[in-house]
Each structure stands twice: as structure tokens, then as C-alpha cells.
Enzyme design. Sequence first.
Site, PDB file in Angstrom:
ATOM      1  CB  CYS A  13      -0.931   0.053   1.196  1.00  0.00           C
ATOM      2  SG  CYS A  13      -1.946  -1.389   1.460  1.00  0.00           S
ATOM      3  NE  ARG A  52       5.148   1.616  -0.152  1.00  0.00           N
ATOM      4  CZ  ARG A  52       6.149   1.640   0.713  1.00  0.00           C
ATOM      5  NH1 ARG A  52       7.318   2.076   0.333  1.00  0.00           N
ATOM      6  NH2 ARG A  52       5.986   1.233   1.936  1.00  0.00           N
ATOM      7  CD1 TRP A  78      -0.299  -6.263  -3.020  1.00  0.00           C
ATOM      8  CD2 TRP A  78      -0.434  -6.821  -0.860  1.00  0.00           C
ATOM      9  NE1 TRP A  78       0.079  -7.581  -2.900  1.00  0.00           N
ATOM     10  CE2 TRP A  78       0.006  -7.955  -1.578  1.00  0.00           C
ATOM     11  CE3 TRP A  78      -0.591  -6.942   0.520  1.00  0.00           C
ATOM     12  CZ2 TRP A  78       0.285  -9.168  -0.981  1.00  0.00           C
ATOM     13  CZ3 TRP A  78      -0.309  -8.163   1.125  1.00  0.00           C
ATOM     14  CH2 TRP A  78       0.126  -9.255   0.370  1.00  0.00           C
ATOM     15  CG  ASN A 128       0.290   2.070   3.838  1.00  0.00           C
ATOM     16  OD1 ASN A 128      -0.736   2.131   3.191  1.00  0.00           O
ATOM     17  ND2 ASN A 128       1.436   2.601   3.444  1.00  0.00           N
ATOM     18  N   GLY A 129      -0.767  -1.309   6.615  1.00  0.00           N
ATOM     19  CA  GLY A 129      -0.490  -2.211   7.734  1.00  0.00           C
ATOM     20  C   GLY A 129      -1.688  -3.083   8.027  1.00  0.00           C
ATOM     21  CD  GLU A 132      16.869 -13.278  -7.274  1.00  0.00           C
ATOM     22  OE1 GLU A 132      16.350 -13.733  -6.237  1.00  0.00           O
ATOM     23  OE2 GLU A 132      16.485 -12.219  -7.813  1.00  0.00           O
ATOM     24  CE  LYS A 185      13.490 -11.193  -9.590  1.00  0.00           C
ATOM     25  NZ  LYS A 185      14.273 -11.058  -8.405  1.00  0.00           N
ATOM     26  CD  GLU A 230       9.581 -11.627  -7.785  1.00  0.00           C
ATOM     27  OE1 GLU A 230      10.711 -11.677  -8.326  1.00  0.00           O
ATOM     28  OE2 GLU A 230       9.264 -10.766  -6.955  1.00  0.00           O
ATOM     29  CG  HIS A 235      19.314 -37.324  -3.107  1.00  0.00           C
ATOM     30  ND1 HIS A 235      19.701 -38.559  -2.657  1.00  0.00           N
ATOM     31  CD2 HIS A 235      20.455 -36.635  -3.353  1.00  0.00           C
ATOM     32  CE1 HIS A 235      21.023 -38.613  -2.605  1.00  0.00           C
ATOM     33  NE2 HIS A 235      21.509 -37.463  -3.031  1.00  0.00           N
ATOM     34  CE  LYS A 286      11.272  -2.841  -5.607  1.00  0.00           C
ATOM     35  NZ  LYS A 286      11.973  -3.913  -6.324  1.00  0.00           N
TER      36      LYS A 286
HETATM   37  O1  M6R Z   1      12.771  -4.963   0.469  1.00  0.00           O
HETATM   38  P1  M6R Z   1      13.295  -6.329   0.757  1.00  0.00           P
HETATM   39  O2  M6R Z   1      14.571  -6.634   0.037  1.00  0.00           O
HETATM   40  O3  M6R Z   1      13.419  -6.624   2.222  1.00  0.00           O
HETATM   41  O4  M6R Z   1      12.190  -7.313   0.185  1.00  0.00           O
HETATM   42  C1  M6R Z   1      12.274  -8.686   0.363  1.00  0.00           C
HETATM   43  C2  M6R Z   1      11.397  -9.401  -0.641  1.00  0.00           C
HETATM   44  O5  M6R Z   1      10.051  -9.046  -0.467  1.00  0.00           O
HETATM   45  C3  M6R Z   1      11.795  -9.087  -2.089  1.00  0.00           C
HETATM   46  O6  M6R Z   1      13.134  -9.379  -2.308  1.00  0.00           O
HETATM   47  C4  M6R Z   1      10.935  -9.885  -3.073  1.00  0.00           C
HETATM   48  O7  M6R Z   1      11.248 -11.239  -2.954  1.00  0.00           O
HETATM   49  C5  M6R Z   1      11.143  -9.368  -4.487  1.00  0.00           C
HETATM   50  N1  M6R Z   1       9.881  -9.193  -5.124  1.00  0.00           N
HETATM   51  C6  M6R Z   1      11.940 -10.272  -5.331  1.00  0.00           C
HETATM   52  O8  M6R Z   1      12.063  -9.870  -6.647  1.00  0.00           O
END
Ligand code: M6R
Length: 609
Positions: free
Chosen positions: A2, A27, A75, A99-100, A482, A486, A489, A505, A604
Site C-alpha cells: 500500500c 508498492r 494491496w 497501511n499495515g 534467484e 524471478k 514472479e 534424490h 514492492k
Molecule cells: O525490500 P526487501 O529486500 O526486504 O524485500 C524482500 C522481498 O520481499 C523481495 O526481495 C521480493 O522477494 C522481491 N519481489 C523479489 O524480486
Amino acid sequence: MCGIVGAVAQRDVVDILVEGLRRLEYRGYDSAGVAVVNASGELTRLRRLGKVKELADAVAATPATGGTGIAHTRWATHGEPSERNAHPHLSSNITVVHNGIIENHSPLRDDLKAKGYVFTSDTDTEVIAHLVEEELKSAGSLLAAVQKTVKQLHGAYGTVLLDKTDPSRVVVARSGSPLVIGLGIGENFIASDQLALLPVTRRFIFLEEGDVAEITRHSVSIFDSNGNAVEREVHESNVSYDAGDKGQYRHFMLKEIYEQPHAINNTLEGRLSRDSVLDETFGNGAAELFKKVKHVQIVACGTSYHSGMVARYWLESLGGISCNVEIASEFRYRKSFVQPNSLLVSISQSGETADTLAALRLAKEAGYVGSLTICNVAGSSLVRESDLAFMTRAGAEIGVASTKAFITQLVGLAMLTLAIGKYNGLTDAQQRELTEALQSLPGKLEQTLALAPQIEALAEEFADKHHALFLGRGDQYPIAMEGALKLKEISYIHAEAYAAGELKHGPLALIDAQMPIIVVAPNNDLLEKLKSNVEEVRARGGILYVFADADARFQSDATMRVINVPHVADILAPIVYTLPLQLLSYYVAIIKGTDVDQPRNLAKSVTVE
Ligand code: M6R
């Protein structure tokens, strides 16, 4: 999660608020709303399901003016994304954005209903509006009513309230969700992130935990959680943000991938001598602290957790000390053993991730010798609450999928390895070698970016795939993780990563021609082992996509596509091999037609649990 923007001004603030939301949209982006009050106390509220563009269109079609206003991009946590759940929420004269998460919203809601309040949304936020209205009956001011209200809230909030009968002020409160006050001339602003306010000011006050503040055009009064008036420092921001400008790029993510060589130059600038890391790199007192450190505990989430996993290989093989890495949401709810002289390292792009912040706060009570954060956002909670901070200097990252923030975290962690390693047996010659390697990194990444057309062509082969497997060994295993993150996501293809030695395994059972296998294969000590794993896949009909050093001598054929990555020093390999995986997921997402910069269901900055 948010985004919040608010303003108290003489001029009409609607466009400022909507532009602020546009800058915060990364965000959270399932719905958005704005409420403004004009000098006669007339309130206009507009809310729309969908992105800020929907709200902007509604604002263009519906005249709304006012000098005091609040706005929100959501969000969803409580209540589905819909117009009725979009903020701002109302209770008679009171309007609120939040927010929260209010964890005790359910009993509060029952109490308020019993008093006759009618709820028009499924959100936890609406209880704040009704509670403030209730408290206002006995409190002498909106400020006092908010102070009484926040004492009843459990959970996390960054919230802004206005009372339409007094448009001269807004009252804001922060606990667990960041808020920053922007100072103008004869006007003041509030937002959950300074990026929202950069078009109107560069002077900011970051509210602290428990703060409640009253903001008028000419004054800002801040009170701590005990109700005492407090002064908070004013910061001059040098953050740059060109949200409207993707330049020649189709998406922020692609722009941010291409910015990586430049970002690393910034990360390195002024921090390396010819043959070592400068003592000041990690802040005052870092050298004294690092001399004492005998163990490192890393906490982080998502992509940042993957950079921590790479750091564990570096700190143990080069830095000469033991290291644990844990997902912050697990660490915070587990009783863990604190090693003697242990340094707590948090890693975060945003510096506001709720679980990482909670882990840091717990660790402060637990006997760590000190705390360091590796972070991209100056003034963020993690930076302010850690003993030491290493700013990654990646520049604002707008794409929800983290790219340049991750790469610069790795650079910071490589420097941390050098800074700690020199007290634990890392020789001068090794330090020089690693320093020179780091200095060569921007050039290596430029060379790697030249692989983009090959990777774009390769991405075509993923168009009809529903699953993918990523393999790596050693410090490339977190890079495989990673790469998988990606891909899932932004392309929504289900992807898993395995340490290649684990294949036999279990995961070998998945291999068939419909399951692409992506392998990261620098020419290092584990190459021959990895080649055996590759053969295991080939023997079972798998199609391989191998990102490899030319010296590793993989050959493209009917079942294996090989992309040669520039040869690099071992320490750079995790950083350099990340880049082709970023490009692969980007181009696959383009083919899939997904929303690359704002993938579904994500935000974000994850400021709630
Ligand atoms: O702001 P941060 O690095 O603490 O965020 C952690 C994760 O939410 C963030 O890395 C998330 O996994 C990304 N969307 C990855 O691309």
C-alpha cells in the site's frame, strides 16, 4: 505494501496526490482512492478498483478540488480488492487511509457495531475511522482522538486522518509502517515513501515508531508514544526518481537490469583502495566491531535472502568465519542460539520489510555484538535501527522484481567478506585479488548484457512451458534459486531450484521434454560434478539451457542450448550469472504477456507479516 500520500496546502492538491500515488503504485496496485476537502468543508471521495490510472481517469472526469487531502493505493490484506474496500474510508466527518494490519480489528468492530456504527467495507482499516469518531466525542481535538485511538490498536499502522469540519490539518500516526513528512513553503505533505513527494519537496522528517503528528500548512507538531512533544531531524533528500521516464526501455525492470553496471560503480565508489576495502565503508566504529566478530547471522526475505545465501559461501570460504542465513519470518518465531561475538546482518532493498525488521528488533535484545544492515533506502527503518548501515546505492528500484538491488547487495556482501576477512586470515594478496575483481565487475556485466539478443531468442522456447527447474552448485545454488524466483514472479511459470547434487534424490522424477532445465555453470571447482548432473538429466530426455563459461566446454546440440557467459573470477560468478537469468525471465514474461513491472498479487515493499 500500500501507498499513502497526503497534503495540507492552499492550492488544489488533487493532482499532487494522484501523481504521488502513481509513484507509489509499485508498492500495491489493486485499487486506489483519494479524498479532498475544500475550504468550505466539502469532501469529495473517489475510489476505483484497479490501477492508479483508473483513479486518474475518474478524477479527470469528476471535478474534485481541495487544499487538504489524502490518497491511497492498496494491496489487499482484509477484504477482496474492490471499490468498497478501497481507501479512504469514512466515518461521518472522519476520513482515513492506512497501511499495515490492525490485528484486533475483529473485537474492535464488534464493540463499534454494538455502539451503532455501520461498516461499509470488509477492511480492518474502517475500525480506525469509527474509533476516531467515537473518541472525538470526548477528546478536544482530532489529535487527541487519534492519540487515544492508537492506544487501542494492535498490529501495524501508518495512518493519516482528516476531519472535514477542520480542513486546516491532518493527523498521522506511525507504528510498524513507515511515514515521512515532506516540508514545503506554506504547505506540508505526508507519504509512506519520500518518492511520492519528490516533485513538491526535498526536505523530509522520518517519523519514528509510536509517533503521532499534527500537520497544518505552517506547522508540524510531533508527539512520541508517551504523548511528549518531540523534535525529529529534518533530512535533505538527494534521491532521484524519474518515474515517468523509462527512457528507451519498455519496462522499469529492463531499465533496471541495464542500469546494473552503473549501479555497481556507485556501490563501489569511494569504498575501495587499490587493494582493500576502506575502513569507513561500513560506518563509524565498523572496524572496531568487525575485529570482535566471530560469527555472522544473516536475516532477510525473498531475493534479499538469496544474496544472504551467497554471502554465507563467501564469509565461510574467504572471510574465515562461520555464518548462518535464515528467512526472517522463520528466524523471528524460533528460539535460536546466539553464538558468541555474533553480528546480525539484515539485508533488504526497501529497509521496511516487516519480518526482517522484527528479526532485527528481536536480535537487539538477544545479545548480538552488533547489527549491520545492507540496504538500498536511506532513512528506512532498518537503516535507522541498525548499528551500522551499508547503503547499496542502486538508485530507486521501481520494478517489483528486484534486479539491481540484488546485484548491489551482493557487491556489498563481497565487501563485507573482505572487511571481516582481513581480521580472520584473508591475506593481503587475496584482498588485492578480490578488490581488483570487484573493480572489474561493471565491465564484466556490460559484456554479459550483450547476451540479451541470444537470451531473447531462447525465451521463445518457454512460451508453452508450465514448469522449469533451475540447477546450480555451491554459490551458484542461491543464484539458481534467484533465477527460479524471478521466473515465477513475472512470468507465472512454476519454477523450482535445486542444488544439482540433489537431483537424484527426487527431482529427477520430474524430467521430461516438457520441463526445461536451466543450469548455471561457471568454470569452478564444482564444474565436473555439475557436468555429471547435467548428463543425468540428458539421459532422461530433459532439455537443458546451460549458462556456462566458454572454458567449461559445453556444446550446444539437440538437447542442450549453451550460452557462453564471460569468464570471471570465482567471487564474481554469482553476480555475473544472475544477469542472464534476469534477462531470461524478463523475455519469457514478455512472451507470456504478463504485467512485468507490477506482477499480479505482489507488492514492492512488504510492510505487513
Ligand atoms: O525490500 P526487501 O529486500 O526486504 O524485500 C524482500 C522481498 O520481499 C523481495 O526481495 C521480493 O522477494 C522481491 N519481489 C523479489 O524480486
